[in-house]
Motif scaffolding. Sequence first.
Motif, PDB file in Angstrom:
ATOM      1  N   VAL A  92      45.992  70.396  29.588  1.00 50.31           N
ATOM      2  CA  VAL A  92      46.668  71.636  29.811  1.00 50.31           C
ATOM      3  C   VAL A  92      45.939  72.864  29.168  1.00 50.31           C
ATOM      4  O   VAL A  92      45.956  73.902  29.482  1.00 50.31           O
ATOM      5  N   CYS A  93      45.189  72.593  28.226  1.00 50.00           N
ATOM      6  CA  CYS A  93      44.577  73.560  27.411  1.00 50.00           C
ATOM      7  C   CYS A  93      43.537  74.331  28.089  1.00 50.00           C
ATOM      8  O   CYS A  93      43.177  75.563  27.985  1.00 50.00           O
ATOM      9  N   PHE A  94      43.115  73.589  28.980  1.00 51.01           N
ATOM     10  CA  PHE A  94      41.827  74.212  29.719  1.00 51.01           C
ATOM     11  C   PHE A  94      42.063  75.111  30.749  1.00 51.01           C
ATOM     12  O   PHE A  94      41.683  75.899  30.635  1.00 51.01           O
ATOM     13  N   PRO A  95      43.272  75.105  31.659  1.00 57.66           N
ATOM     14  CA  PRO A  95      43.650  76.118  32.338  1.00 57.66           C
ATOM     15  C   PRO A  95      44.190  77.345  31.618  1.00 57.66           C
ATOM     16  O   PRO A  95      44.315  78.438  31.788  1.00 57.66           O
ATOM     17  N   LEU A  96      44.901  76.899  30.506  1.00 59.82           N
ATOM     18  CA  LEU A  96      45.111  77.959  29.469  1.00 59.82           C
ATOM     19  C   LEU A  96      44.031  78.864  29.110  1.00 59.82           C
ATOM     20  O   LEU A  96      44.230  80.136  28.841  1.00 59.82           O
ATOM     21  N   VAL A 136      38.452  49.249  46.896  1.00 59.31           N
ATOM     22  CA  VAL A 136      39.717  50.016  46.606  1.00 59.31           C
ATOM     23  C   VAL A 136      39.414  51.343  47.402  1.00 59.31           C
ATOM     24  O   VAL A 136      38.469  51.950  47.190  1.00 59.31           O
ATOM     25  N   SER A 137      40.737  52.017  47.997  1.00 63.82           N
ATOM     26  CA  SER A 137      40.555  53.296  48.862  1.00 63.82           C
ATOM     27  C   SER A 137      40.633  54.356  47.587  1.00 63.82           C
ATOM     28  O   SER A 137      41.177  54.461  46.523  1.00 63.82           O
ATOM     29  N   ALA A 138      39.671  55.403  48.129  1.00 60.72           N
ATOM     30  CA  ALA A 138      39.534  56.549  47.284  1.00 60.72           C
ATOM     31  C   ALA A 138      40.664  57.793  47.732  1.00 60.72           C
ATOM     32  O   ALA A 138      40.368  58.822  47.249  1.00 60.72           O
ATOM     33  N   TRP A 139      41.228  57.657  48.762  1.00 57.90           N
ATOM     34  CA  TRP A 139      42.043  58.661  49.382  1.00 57.90           C
ATOM     35  C   TRP A 139      42.770  59.385  48.014  1.00 57.90           C
ATOM     36  O   TRP A 139      43.251  60.541  48.334  1.00 57.90           O
ATOM     37  N   THR A 140      43.401  58.596  47.030  1.00 57.67           N
ATOM     38  CA  THR A 140      44.461  58.952  45.855  1.00 57.67           C
ATOM     39  C   THR A 140      43.481  60.013  45.106  1.00 57.67           C
ATOM     40  O   THR A 140      44.063  61.122  44.652  1.00 57.67           O
ATOM     41  N   HIS A 141      42.342  59.875  44.809  1.00 59.65           N
ATOM     42  CA  HIS A 141      41.303  60.558  44.085  1.00 59.65           C
ATOM     43  C   HIS A 141      40.945  62.010  45.171  1.00 59.65           C
ATOM     44  O   HIS A 141      40.958  63.088  44.421  1.00 59.65           O
ATOM     45  N   LEU A 142      41.179  61.876  46.309  1.00 56.93           N
ATOM     46  CA  LEU A 142      40.834  62.871  47.213  1.00 56.93           C
ATOM     47  C   LEU A 142      42.262  63.785  46.991  1.00 56.93           C
ATOM     48  O   LEU A 142      42.024  65.216  46.850  1.00 56.93           O
ATOM     49  N   VAL A 143      43.344  63.115  47.061  1.00 56.06           N
ATOM     50  CA  VAL A 143      44.466  64.240  46.905  1.00 56.06           C
ATOM     51  C   VAL A 143      44.672  64.622  45.458  1.00 56.06           C
ATOM     52  O   VAL A 143      45.066  65.947  45.326  1.00 56.06           O
ATOM     53  N   GLU A 144      44.371  63.785  44.540  1.00 62.03           N
ATOM     54  CA  GLU A 144      44.178  64.462  43.294  1.00 62.03           C
ATOM     55  C   GLU A 144      43.138  65.442  42.976  1.00 62.03           C
ATOM     56  O   GLU A 144      43.759  66.494  42.439  1.00 62.03           O
ATOM     57  N   GLY A 145      42.268  65.552  43.779  1.00 58.60           N
ATOM     58  CA  GLY A 145      41.246  66.724  43.413  1.00 58.60           C
ATOM     59  C   GLY A 145      41.711  67.901  44.000  1.00 58.60           C
ATOM     60  O   GLY A 145      41.675  68.901  43.381  1.00 58.60           O
ATOM     61  N   GLY A 146      42.467  67.760  45.298  1.00 54.38           N
ATOM     62  CA  GLY A 146      42.844  68.816  45.832  1.00 54.38           C
ATOM     63  C   GLY A 146      44.189  69.432  45.126  1.00 54.38           C
ATOM     64  O   GLY A 146      44.089  70.619  45.125  1.00 54.38           O
ATOM     65  N   SER A 150      44.216  73.226  43.515  1.00 55.53           N
ATOM     66  CA  SER A 150      45.215  74.068  43.747  1.00 55.53           C
ATOM     67  C   SER A 150      45.828  74.633  42.500  1.00 55.53           C
ATOM     68  O   SER A 150      46.247  75.853  42.059  1.00 55.53           O
ATOM     69  N   VAL A 151      45.937  73.749  41.530  1.00 52.70           N
ATOM     70  CA  VAL A 151      46.705  74.153  40.041  1.00 52.70           C
ATOM     71  C   VAL A 151      45.676  75.078  39.390  1.00 52.70           C
ATOM     72  O   VAL A 151      46.264  76.118  38.840  1.00 52.70           O
ATOM     73  N   LEU A 157      44.855  82.872  39.820  1.00 50.67           N
ATOM     74  CA  LEU A 157      45.298  83.987  40.777  1.00 50.67           C
ATOM     75  C   LEU A 157      46.405  84.820  40.016  1.00 50.67           C
ATOM     76  O   LEU A 157      46.700  85.927  40.026  1.00 50.67           O
ATOM     77  N   ALA A 158      47.304  83.574  39.303  1.00 52.39           N
ATOM     78  CA  ALA A 158      48.469  84.328  38.651  1.00 52.39           C
ATOM     79  C   ALA A 158      48.096  85.151  37.532  1.00 52.39           C
ATOM     80  O   ALA A 158      48.600  86.300  37.225  1.00 52.39           O
ATOM     81  N   ALA A 159      47.087  84.769  36.801  1.00 52.18           N
ATOM     82  CA  ALA A 159      46.388  85.394  35.575  1.00 52.18           C
ATOM     83  C   ALA A 159      45.902  86.881  36.189  1.00 52.18           C
ATOM     84  O   ALA A 159      45.964  87.869  35.324  1.00 52.18           O
TER      85      ALA A 159
END
Length: 384
Positions: A92-96, A136-146, A150-151, A157-159
């Motif tokens: 969490v410190c990195f986006p901070l 092993v499917s990689a779709w979960t990592h695609l969702v994680e990356g998206g 976004s975060v 943008l908020a900053a």
Amino acid sequence: MTASQRRSAWPVVAHVVLFLLTTVILAGALWYLGAGLWQALAVAGAAVLLHVGAVTARRRPWEGYAIGALAMLVLVLTPLLGWSPVMLPSAVCFPLALWRLTGLVPVRSSVAALAVALLGIVLNELVTWARLPSGVSAWTHLVEGGLLMSVVGGVWLAALLVRRRHEARRRAESERLAAAVAEERAGIRRDLHDVIAHTVTVMVARIEAAAVTTADPATRRELGDIAETGRDAHQGLRAMLATVAPRADSRPGKVPISLDVLPDLVASAASPLHTVTFAEVGERRPLSLSAEVAVVRTVQEGVTNALRHLEPPVEVTVHLRWTPAEVVVEVRDDGGRAPRGGSGQGTGLMGIGERVSTAGGTLSIDDGDDGWVLRARLPTKEGA
């Protein structure tokens, strides 16, 4: 503990809690994921760097952000099956650090920092995908990356929005202070005009009266030269005041002036060639400070204008007429022997008009057959 102490303490508490949670995660990784000691040490070192980067970014944003980016790179490249840097609370410190950098550096620089963060997410997902076992499917990592993009994008943008809001507030405060300074300068200019111009005009009028009544030609010429010098000084004063505060639309300042000065003010303007009288009718009523200043300045400006713009002999009458609702101030002259030419246009009457208007009154200037009449109507506190 005071409020300021609590505000300064909570970031320390947050860092301690995040690092303790990270320690727990690392212990679980050693036991559950079968991580080696060097891998745990690498992750622990990266977690420490993340906290250091977040703290450093408060004073030195680029250095702090670079430390955080280096720590995230270590986490991404540490080989550990089933591992993702998202699992680490200290991440969490990195986006901070990105938040703090965006609030301190130019917008273009913060866009570059955002691009680095997004590239880091892409690299993380590619490395994680490359380490997946076959089948092993990689779709979960695609969702994680998206979600991560976004975060990070949302944090940036908020900053940026918070920064622009703060900048707008600072601009508004700066404009407010500039307007206050301009208003004060205008008030000083008006007061200088009212006080000094009146005094100089009265001096010139008395010198002119002395020049007319003296029998010695040499003295008459000398007094005439002195009077002319006084008029030149008055013109120079007006020019100087226009330079100091050229804005004619600023509101006048408030000066603690009493109505009790009016008799002496009028009496001081009289001379052998200038008859200036004062009369007050009715019972005085309480006035607001701005209205009281407007009364005094109206009388002062009216008498000053009559003495300055009219050839003597001149007769000026000042009347104050009180009613429960208002006070009427009237300065009337008889036109003198003739109007004095070459006096130019000043800002005295404009200032009086603004003073009267600010106090809730009205000002009128009438040019009659016998001379000028300056009349101001101002509300009393009972009639306001």
